[in-house]
Design a protein around this motif. Structure first.
Motif, PDB file in Angstrom:
ATOM      1  N   PRO A 141       0.809  -1.230   0.000  1.00  0.00           N
ATOM      2  CA  PRO A 141       0.000   0.000   0.000  1.00  0.00           C
ATOM      3  C   PRO A 141       0.838   1.274   0.000  1.00  0.00           C
ATOM      4  N   LEU A 142       1.962   1.259   0.684  1.00  0.00           N
ATOM      5  CA  LEU A 142       2.804   2.457   0.726  1.00  0.00           C
ATOM      6  C   LEU A 142       3.456   2.720  -0.632  1.00  0.00           C
TER       7      LEU A 142
ATOM      8  N   LEU B   8       0.789   4.333  -2.559  1.00  0.00           N
ATOM      9  CA  LEU B   8       0.659   5.713  -2.090  1.00  0.00           C
ATOM     10  C   LEU B   8       1.751   6.592  -2.696  1.00  0.00           C
ATOM     11  N   CYS B   9       2.972   6.071  -2.752  1.00  0.00           N
ATOM     12  CA  CYS B   9       4.074   6.820  -3.359  1.00  0.00           C
ATOM     13  C   CYS B   9       3.773   7.119  -4.826  1.00  0.00           C
TER      14      CYS B   9
ATOM     15  N   GLY C 207       0.850   7.383  -6.181  1.00  0.00           N
ATOM     16  CA  GLY C 207      -0.184   8.404  -6.222  1.00  0.00           C
ATOM     17  C   GLY C 207       0.366   9.797  -5.993  1.00  0.00           C
TER      18      GLY C 207
ATOM     19  N   ALA D 102       5.513   7.913   2.227  1.00  0.00           N
ATOM     20  CA  ALA D 102       5.938   6.591   1.767  1.00  0.00           C
ATOM     21  C   ALA D 102       7.453   6.440   1.852  1.00  0.00           C
TER      22      ALA D 102
ATOM     23  N   VAL E 101       3.037  13.679   0.245  1.00  0.00           N
ATOM     24  CA  VAL E 101       2.537  12.302   0.190  1.00  0.00           C
ATOM     25  C   VAL E 101       3.681  11.335  -0.125  1.00  0.00           C
TER      26      VAL E 101
END
Length: 398
Positions: free
Chosen positions: A282-283, A286-287, A289, A318, A314
């Motif tokens: 997930p991280l 996120l990175c 994104g 991450a 953001v």
């Protein structure tokens, strides 16, 4: 075991050796952070062009990666106290030599020596955490260590060039010798770690893994680290060149470094409680994104400058979290006696990713745009997230 039952009951800051590690890291990374932007600027002061200035930190990182491979051998040969003390002296004292001349050849030579010291500091610092604290609290301990590493960079990287140009370069070079002041802390930490080693850490009942098996076990955390440090290195290098101007770049870098420092610290508790592997995919997404937001803000039709700051922040979450999680994973993947090798591999991955970020994104941006370069690193994050997800599922199925 590396710790006593009594140590396991103590708060992290009260574990013997932790405070010495924190102060050694603060002094050491303060010197590193001050000269990271200032040494290249000093080279341009002496007449070097952009290529010559770029060589300064390239040589620093090249020497760092080269010497990192030898640090486990140095620890076996000379022990922790001598190795750590030598490292902080090599990182700190050469800063004073920069006052002698601003000629590029001399600055490059000084950078190479400092890189050797930085290699010792980084490999030994990460490995020391695993030796001082038991595995059940390793994530929190790495978070504390990460905060000590990140705090000087948060405050000094943005201000170093301003200090040099407003006051004097000599001020930065004198304060840049701060790692040398860490010798008492390095010696105290080294004595503690030498005592742990003498108590049986390196002669434990764990069989040494074959070199091939050990490197294979470290491959996944190294890939994850490479995936997140590549865009991190690109943002740190190119943010001042983005279309929104220097003020937005400073705000974006502050958001990035602050988020990285805090997340690296805060993720330690959840990593200890639930394990690091479930957080990694997930991280990485996120990175990706955050990088997409940054890329969007750099297009002519994208949102305003505030989106770049949000996107970089953001990415910082991450970036910091995955530094902690991959180091915990690397230590868990090898026997205790091979922790210094795991630390060396992790640090080489970190420095390689940072260098690749500036090289690859710069090359892509020269032919297309920064947006395309950042989206390329976002795609890398998504690809490695899939690999991490499959690899994690495979380990749970075994």
């Amino acid at each position: 075991m590396s710790t006593t039952p009594m140590d396991r009951d103590l708060p992290i800051f009260r574990v013997p050796g932790i405070r010495a590690l924190v102060w050694m890291s603060v002094f050491g990374f303060a010197g590193y952070a001050l000269l990271l932007p200032t040494a290249p600027l000093w080279a341009t002061h002496g007449g070097a062009d952009e290529g010559g200035a770029g060589l300064v930190n390239a040589v620093l990182m090249l020497a760092t990666v080269a010497v990192q491979t030898t640090v486990p051998w140095a620890l076996r040969r000379w022990g922790w106290r001598i190795t750590l003390s030598t490292g902080v002296l090599l990182l700190g004292l050469p800063s004073l030599a920069l006052m002698l001349t601003d000629q590029l050849a001399w600055i490059l030579a000084v950078s190479a020596v400092r890189g050797a010291g930085f290699a010792i500091l980084t490999v030994c610092g990460a490995s020391a955490v695993a030796s001082l604290v038991d595995a059940t609290r390793r994530g929190r301990a790495i978070g504390v260590y990460g905060l000590a590493v990140a705090a000087p960079q948060l405050f000094l990287v943005p201000s170093a060039a301003w200090i040099a140009e407003t006051l004097d370069f000599a001020v930065v070079f004198v304060v840049g010798a701060a790692p040398a002041l860490a010798v008492p802390f390095a010696a105290a930490l080294g004595r503690r770690l030498d005592d742990i080693a003498a108590g049986g850490l390196d002669a434990g009942d764990e069989a040494r893994q074959g070199r091939g098996r050990m490197l294979l076990a470290l491959a996944l955390p190294s890939l994850v680290l490479l995936a997140v440090t590549t865009p991190g290195g690109a943002l740190l290098t190119f943010a001042p060149q983005f279309r929104h101007g220097s003020t937005v770049a400073v705000l974006g870098l502050l958001g990035f470094t602050a988020a990285a420092a805090l997340s690296r610290w805060l993720v330690g508790g959840p990593a200890d409680r639930f394990g690091p592997s479930r957080f990694i995919p997930p991280l990485l997404v996120l990175c990706a994104g955050g990088l997409a937001l940054c890329a969007w803000s750099l297009t002519g039709t994208g949102p305003g400058a505030e989106m770049l700051v949000v996107g970089m922040t953001v990415v910082g979450v991450a970036y910091g979290s995955l530094q902690n999680l991959t180091l915990v994973t690397a230590f868990a993947a090898v026997p205790d006696r091979d922790r210094s090798i795991a630390s060396a591999v992790w640090n080489i991955g970190f420095d390689t990713g940072t260098g690749l970020g500036s090289l690859v994104v710069g090359f892509i941006a020269a032919g297309t745009s920064f947006s395309v370069g950042l989206l390329t690193t976002a795609a890398l994050c998504v690809a490695i997230a899939v690999v991490a997800l499959v690899g994690g599922a495979g380990r749970r199925a075994v």
